[in-house]
Design a protein around this motif. Structure first.
Motif, short mmCIF file in Angstrom:
data_model
loop_
_atom_site.label_atom_id
_atom_site.label_comp_id
_atom_site.label_asym_id
_atom_site.label_seq_id
_atom_site.Cartn_x
_atom_site.Cartn_y
_atom_site.Cartn_z
N GLU A 89 0.85 -1.19 0.00
CA GLU A 89 0.00 0.00 0.00
C GLU A 89 0.89 1.24 0.00
OE1 GLU A 89 -3.59 2.16 2.53
OE2 GLU A 89 -3.00 0.09 3.00
N MET B 68 -6.20 9.06 -12.62
CA MET B 68 -5.41 8.08 -11.88
C MET B 68 -4.68 7.16 -12.85
SD MET B 68 -7.85 6.88 -8.72
CE MET B 68 -8.47 8.03 -7.51
N SER C 76 -2.42 3.55 -13.30
CA SER C 76 -1.93 2.33 -12.69
C SER C 76 -0.42 2.46 -12.56
CB SER C 76 -2.28 1.11 -13.55
OG SER C 76 -3.67 0.89 -13.54
N GLU D 286 -4.99 -4.04 -8.68
CA GLU D 286 -4.41 -2.77 -8.23
C GLU D 286 -5.56 -1.81 -7.99
OE1 GLU D 286 -1.66 0.91 -9.84
OE2 GLU D 286 -1.06 -1.14 -10.37
N SER D 287 -5.74 -1.39 -6.75
CA SER D 287 -6.83 -0.48 -6.38
C SER D 287 -6.26 0.92 -6.20
CB SER D 287 -7.50 -0.94 -5.08
OG SER D 287 -8.02 -2.24 -5.22
N ASN D 288 -6.97 1.92 -6.77
CA ASN D 288 -6.55 3.31 -6.66
C ASN D 288 -7.70 4.14 -6.11
OD1 ASN D 288 -3.84 3.31 -8.24
ND2 ASN D 288 -5.24 2.20 -9.56
N GLN E 131 -3.22 10.53 -3.14
CA GLN E 131 -3.65 9.32 -3.86
C GLN E 131 -3.11 8.11 -3.10
OE1 GLN E 131 -5.70 11.01 -7.18
NE2 GLN E 131 -5.55 8.94 -6.49
N THR F 283 -2.68 3.73 -3.44
CA THR F 283 -2.69 2.54 -4.29
C THR F 283 -2.40 1.32 -3.45
OG1 THR F 283 -2.02 3.67 -6.33
CG2 THR F 283 -1.52 1.34 -6.19
N GLU F 284 -3.19 0.26 -3.65
CA GLU F 284 -2.90 -1.02 -3.03
C GLU F 284 -2.70 -2.04 -4.14
OE1 GLU F 284 -4.45 -3.23 0.82
OE2 GLU F 284 -5.85 -3.53 -0.85
N VAL F 285 -1.54 -2.68 -4.15
CA VAL F 285 -1.17 -3.64 -5.18
C VAL F 285 -1.18 -5.04 -4.59
CG1 VAL F 285 0.60 -4.31 -6.83
CG2 VAL F 285 0.29 -1.90 -6.27
#
Length: 434
Positions: free
Chosen positions: A359, A370, A372, A390-392, A399, A401-403
């Motif tokens: 995260e 946004m 990726s 991948e959540s943004n 911003q 991001t969780e990968v």
């Protein structure tokens, strides 16, 4: 509130009783509505009266809608007219396709398991296809999804990147949408015979559709500009090899000098501009580029100006994301849940490392957009690891991001290359194409 505008609409409606709408204009209005389905998801009322109003307004009311927000709002309240108002803000290349009669109506349906799948129409060229469809059934189609989508030419599958939004839903038993195909290779199509294949999945039941169709309209070839010219920005050399102009999109073929010390990530404002200052910019929805790595050819897509014939044409860009090559990745030990290496500028804060997740927090790369940040990883054996999720999320100030990494491929340490990052080259480029 809209008394004046409503009076104008009432007058227009009365005129409809006396005006015969040419069939071609009705068809054009229908086509415009179909194209709109790609850009927005909304409910539509497809009455003939609405199409007739659209046809009349196309000729008489465009200026009013553009200059009067109140009038535009009043127009939007008429069944079917919201699409027309939003049409004025569509990708100009897509609008030109309809205006130049390049959209082809198909209208071929197939019924399986009491579900009707219809290929409504298509836009196609040598770079890809936009296939418009309708799905109908006497029962609810909620929570339906698609798998194994394939597009065939002369019985041969066309390798492509495929994208689609969750289907538009007018009612519980009717859905509309678009499948976007971007072909991996630009090449001549071998025949006019095509087939769309897919699996519709709902409640653990799979329905297979295979819909063949034959095109009647000519598939237009590209206009090719061979340049092989090198430009330089902030010490980074970029060779512009070719610009290929097709109805759906413009394909730019670039190659980055292997001696560059920076990895080029994203061109935020790459565009074509004619002698009058009219701009064709990056595609905002869908696939925007193909590329292997920073030392090989990369292909970028822009809005199409295919149906224009400018006297002069320029390729321009100023805002280019880039990172030092030796810092263009994260090196992660998921067993220890720690970051071993990351960019030294610390423009991204690592909030958490899990057993197969990361995260991050950073300032927005660009307002209202946004990116990726990653596409795939590489484990300690040099094997490619997928990033299935991948959540943004965030706002104009921060911003997040969780990968999520495919846990089965993790052999530590794992290297994850950035494909976007909030760091920029200095300077600008303007190259005359024509």
């Amino acid at each position: 509130m809209y008394e004046k505008e409503e009076d104008m609409l009432d007058i227009t409606k009365k005129k409809l009783e006396q005006v015969v709408v040419p069939e071609q204009l009705v068809n054009t209005a229908i086509q415009l509505g179909i194209i709109q389905a790609k850009a927005k998801r909304r409910k539509r009322n497809k009455t003939l009266w609405a199409f007739s109003v659209a046809a009349i307004l196309i000729l008489t009311l465009v200026t009013s809608i553009r200059v009067s927000p109140a009038f535009a709002s009043a127009i939007s309240t008429i069944p079917g007219m919201e699409s027309f108002v939003h049409l004025l803000h569509l990708d100009k290349g897509m609008k030109a396709i309809v205006e130049n009669d390049y959209y082809e109506v198909i209208g071929i349906a197939q019924v399986k398991d009491n579900i009707t799948f219809t290929v409504d129409g298509i836009i196609i060229d040598e770079t890809g296809a936009e296939v418009f469809y309708t799905l109908e059934a006497p029962h609810s189609l909620e929570n339906i999804d698609y798998e194994n989508i394939k597009f065939l030419n002369n019985s041969q599958e066309l390798l492509a990147a495929i994208s689609y939004d969750p289907p538009d839903q007018e009612t519980g038993n009717r859905k509309e949408g678009t499948f976007s195909f971007v072909f991996r290779d630009i090449k001549k199509l071998s025949s006019m015979n095509f087939e769309l294949q897919l699996e519709a999945e709902q409640a653990n039941k799979t329905t297979v559709f295979k819909v063949p169709f034959t095109l009647k309209k000519e598939i237009k070839s590209g206009k090719i500009y061979t340049l092989n010219k090198t430009v330089e920005m902030d010490g980074q050399r970029i060779e512009v090899k070719k610009i290929k102009v097709y109805p759906l999109r413009v394909a730019l073929v670039l190659e980055f000098d292997e001696e560059n010390d920076m990895k080029i990530l994203q061109f935020e404002d790459m565009r074509l501009e004619d002698e009058n200052g009219e701009v064709w910019s990056s595609i905002q929805n869908g696939i925007t580029n193909f590329g292997e790595n920073e030392n090989k050819e990369n292909m970028y897509f822009l809005e199409s100006n295919y149906f224009k014939e400018p006297k002069e044409l320029y390729l321009k860009f100023e805002t280019v994301q880039a990172l030092l090559k030796e810092e263009s990745y994260l090196l992660v030990d998921f067993a220890k849940k720690e970051i071993i290496e990351q960019p030294s500028d610390r423009k991204m804060e690592i909030l958490n490392v899990g057993s197969n997740t990361i995260e991050l927090k950073y300032r927005p790369i660009r307002e209202n957009h946004m990116y990726s940040l990653f596409s795939q990883g590489e484990n300690a054996k040099g094997e490619i690891i997928d990033i299935p999720r991948e959540s943004n999320w965030g706002d104009q100030d921060e911003q997040f991001t969780e990968v999520t990494i495919d846990a089965k491929g993790i052999i530590n340490p794992v290297k994850i290359e950035f494909v976007a990052y909030p760091n920029y080259l200095n300077g600008s480029v303007s190259l005359q194409v024509k």
